[in-house]
Write a protein that holds these residues in place. Structure first.
Motif, PDB file in Angstrom:
ATOM      1  N   UNK A  36     -10.385  13.659 -33.926  1.00  0.00           N
ATOM      2  CA  UNK A  36     -10.797  15.052 -33.833  1.00  0.00           C
ATOM      3  C   UNK A  36     -11.381  15.293 -32.439  1.00  0.00           C
ATOM      4  N   UNK A  37     -11.381  16.540 -31.968  1.00  0.00           N
ATOM      5  CA  UNK A  37     -11.909  16.825 -30.627  1.00  0.00           C
ATOM      6  C   UNK A  37     -13.368  16.409 -30.436  1.00  0.00           C
ATOM      7  N   UNK A  38     -14.149  16.401 -31.520  1.00  0.00           N
ATOM      8  CA  UNK A  38     -15.563  16.051 -31.415  1.00  0.00           C
ATOM      9  C   UNK A  38     -15.859  14.684 -32.045  1.00  0.00           C
ATOM     10  N   UNK A  39     -14.862  13.818 -32.093  1.00  0.00           N
ATOM     11  CA  UNK A  39     -15.018  12.492 -32.702  1.00  0.00           C
ATOM     12  C   UNK A  39     -16.092  11.677 -31.978  1.00  0.00           C
ATOM     13  N   UNK A  40     -16.712  10.769 -32.751  1.00  0.00           N
ATOM     14  CA  UNK A  40     -17.799   9.950 -32.216  1.00  0.00           C
ATOM     15  C   UNK A  40     -17.610   8.504 -32.662  1.00  0.00           C
ATOM     16  N   UNK A  41     -17.840   7.575 -31.745  1.00  0.00           N
ATOM     17  CA  UNK A  41     -17.908   6.151 -32.077  1.00  0.00           C
ATOM     18  C   UNK A  41     -19.352   5.722 -31.920  1.00  0.00           C
ATOM     19  N   UNK A  42     -19.926   5.202 -32.995  1.00  0.00           N
ATOM     20  CA  UNK A  42     -21.278   4.648 -32.959  1.00  0.00           C
ATOM     21  C   UNK A  42     -21.109   3.145 -32.796  1.00  0.00           C
ATOM     22  N   UNK A  43     -21.471   2.645 -31.648  1.00  0.00           N
ATOM     23  CA  UNK A  43     -21.295   1.240 -31.316  1.00  0.00           C
ATOM     24  C   UNK A  43     -22.630   0.772 -30.739  1.00  0.00           C
ATOM     25  N   UNK A  44     -23.072  -0.442 -31.071  1.00  0.00           N
ATOM     26  CA  UNK A  44     -24.358  -0.902 -30.530  1.00  0.00           C
ATOM     27  C   UNK A  44     -24.430  -0.837 -29.009  1.00  0.00           C
ATOM     28  N   UNK A  71     -22.587   1.387 -27.028  1.00  0.00           N
ATOM     29  CA  UNK A  71     -22.244   2.664 -26.417  1.00  0.00           C
ATOM     30  C   UNK A  71     -21.903   3.678 -27.503  1.00  0.00           C
ATOM     31  N   UNK A  72     -22.265   4.932 -27.309  1.00  0.00           N
ATOM     32  CA  UNK A  72     -21.765   6.014 -28.152  1.00  0.00           C
ATOM     33  C   UNK A  72     -20.655   6.697 -27.360  1.00  0.00           C
ATOM     34  N   UNK A  73     -19.487   6.791 -27.965  1.00  0.00           N
ATOM     35  CA  UNK A  73     -18.314   7.363 -27.316  1.00  0.00           C
ATOM     36  C   UNK A  73     -17.996   8.671 -28.032  1.00  0.00           C
ATOM     37  N   UNK A  74     -17.769   9.745 -27.260  1.00  0.00           N
ATOM     38  CA  UNK A  74     -17.548  11.057 -27.861  1.00  0.00           C
ATOM     39  C   UNK A  74     -16.284  11.712 -27.311  1.00  0.00           C
ATOM     40  N   UNK A  75     -15.375  12.066 -28.226  1.00  0.00           N
ATOM     41  CA  UNK A  75     -14.161  12.802 -27.889  1.00  0.00           C
ATOM     42  C   UNK A  75     -12.991  11.907 -27.516  1.00  0.00           C
ATOM     43  N   UNK A  76     -11.773  12.426 -27.693  1.00  0.00           N
ATOM     44  CA  UNK A  76     -10.560  11.642 -27.437  1.00  0.00           C
ATOM     45  C   UNK A  76     -10.460  11.062 -26.016  1.00  0.00           C
ATOM     46  N   UNK A  77     -10.876  11.823 -25.018  1.00  0.00           N
ATOM     47  CA  UNK A  77     -10.780  11.312 -23.640  1.00  0.00           C
ATOM     48  C   UNK A  77     -11.686  10.103 -23.442  1.00  0.00           C
ATOM     49  N   UNK A  78     -12.895  10.161 -23.983  1.00  0.00           N
ATOM     50  CA  UNK A  78     -13.810   9.017 -23.888  1.00  0.00           C
ATOM     51  C   UNK A  78     -13.267   7.827 -24.670  1.00  0.00           C
ATOM     52  N   UNK A  79     -12.606   8.092 -25.807  1.00  0.00           N
ATOM     53  CA  UNK A  79     -11.983   7.014 -26.578  1.00  0.00           C
ATOM     54  C   UNK A  79     -10.867   6.362 -25.771  1.00  0.00           C
ATOM     55  N   UNK A  80     -10.083   7.171 -25.061  1.00  0.00           N
ATOM     56  CA  UNK A  80      -9.011   6.620 -24.202  1.00  0.00           C
ATOM     57  C   UNK A  80      -9.604   5.646 -23.189  1.00  0.00           C
ATOM     58  N   UNK A  81     -10.657   6.071 -22.521  1.00  0.00           N
ATOM     59  CA  UNK A  81     -11.307   5.245 -21.508  1.00  0.00           C
ATOM     60  C   UNK A  81     -11.895   3.985 -22.133  1.00  0.00           C
ATOM     61  N   UNK A  82     -12.570   4.130 -23.249  1.00  0.00           N
ATOM     62  CA  UNK A  82     -13.198   3.001 -23.946  1.00  0.00           C
ATOM     63  C   UNK A  82     -12.146   1.954 -24.330  1.00  0.00           C
ATOM     64  N   UNK A  83     -11.075   2.398 -24.965  1.00  0.00           N
ATOM     65  CA  UNK A  83     -10.039   1.465 -25.404  1.00  0.00           C
ATOM     66  C   UNK A  83      -9.277   0.872 -24.228  1.00  0.00           C
ATOM     67  N   UNK A  84      -9.006   1.676 -23.206  1.00  0.00           N
ATOM     68  CA  UNK A  84      -8.268   1.179 -22.042  1.00  0.00           C
ATOM     69  C   UNK A  84      -9.057   0.079 -21.328  1.00  0.00           C
ATOM     70  N   UNK A  85     -10.373   0.194 -21.328  1.00  0.00           N
ATOM     71  CA  UNK A  85     -11.225  -0.826 -20.710  1.00  0.00           C
ATOM     72  C   UNK A  85     -10.968  -2.199 -21.345  1.00  0.00           C
ATOM     73  N   UNK A  86     -10.865  -2.238 -22.670  1.00  0.00           N
ATOM     74  CA  UNK A  86     -10.560  -3.499 -23.366  1.00  0.00           C
ATOM     75  C   UNK A  86      -9.142  -3.964 -23.066  1.00  0.00           C
ATOM     76  N   UNK A  87      -8.184  -3.026 -23.109  1.00  0.00           N
ATOM     77  CA  UNK A  87      -6.778  -3.388 -22.894  1.00  0.00           C
ATOM     78  C   UNK A  87      -6.549  -3.906 -21.473  1.00  0.00           C
ATOM     79  N   UNK A  88      -7.243  -3.351 -20.485  1.00  0.00           N
ATOM     80  CA  UNK A  88      -7.120  -3.824 -19.097  1.00  0.00           C
ATOM     81  C   UNK A  88      -7.756  -5.200 -18.924  1.00  0.00           C
TER      82      UNK A  88
END
Length: 149
Positions: free
Chosen positions: A37-45, A47-64
């Motif tokens: 969803x546009x206002x999605x949130x990841x609660x992680x010890x 980092x808190x990640x908010x929104x699809x663009x932040x999720x892209x960056x968060x996941x890409x960091x691991x994949x890289x």
């Protein structure tokens, strides 16, 4: 349990499986708008990640950092609008990660993730992963059991 309720639970589990297959297994972070969803949130010890663009960056960091990353769902359970799953990750540290240069070491660890599904998309996730175990395996943190007393 009604057929409609069973379908909802199956559909919710399918959203989570699609996220894992698309993003973690195929490395396709472009699907975030379809999955979150546009206002999605990841609660992680860490980092808190908010929104699809932040999720892209968060996941890409691991994949890289871990280009050979393997991410497998071991168990999945659903109740209401929540899907809980236990996942196993393994990979080799080949790229910078959180300011840490590649070590070339491998890690394997488990995590528990709970996702809240809203209108067929992930609206919220809570993640708990053995980050300390990962850092130990990568040689970045020493095991206290190895310390001289």
């Amino acid at each position: 349990m009604s057929t409609e309720r069973t379908h909802d639970l199956d559909a919710n589990k399918a959203v989570v499986r699609r996220f894992v297959e698309t993003v973690w297994q195929r490395g396709d972070v472009s699907a975030m708008d379809e999955l979150f969803t546009p206002d999605s949130v990841l609660h992680d010890p860490s980092d808190d990640v908010r929104g699809p663009e932040a999720f892209r960056t968060y996941n890409q960091r691991y994949l890289d950092a871990f280009p050979d990353l393997e991410y497998t769902i071991e168990d999945v359970l659903a109740e209401g609008d929540r899907v809980a799953f236990r996942a196993r990750m393994r990979g080799t540290h080949r790229g910078p990660f959180m300011g840490i240069e590649p070590t070339g070491e491998t890690f394997e660890g488990e995590g528990i993730i709970i996702a809240r599904i809203e209108d067929g998309k992930i609206a919220e996730r809570w993640a708990s992963f053995d980050a300390l175990g990962m850092l130990r395996q990568l040689g970045l943190v020493s095991d206290p059991a190895d310390a001289d007393v």
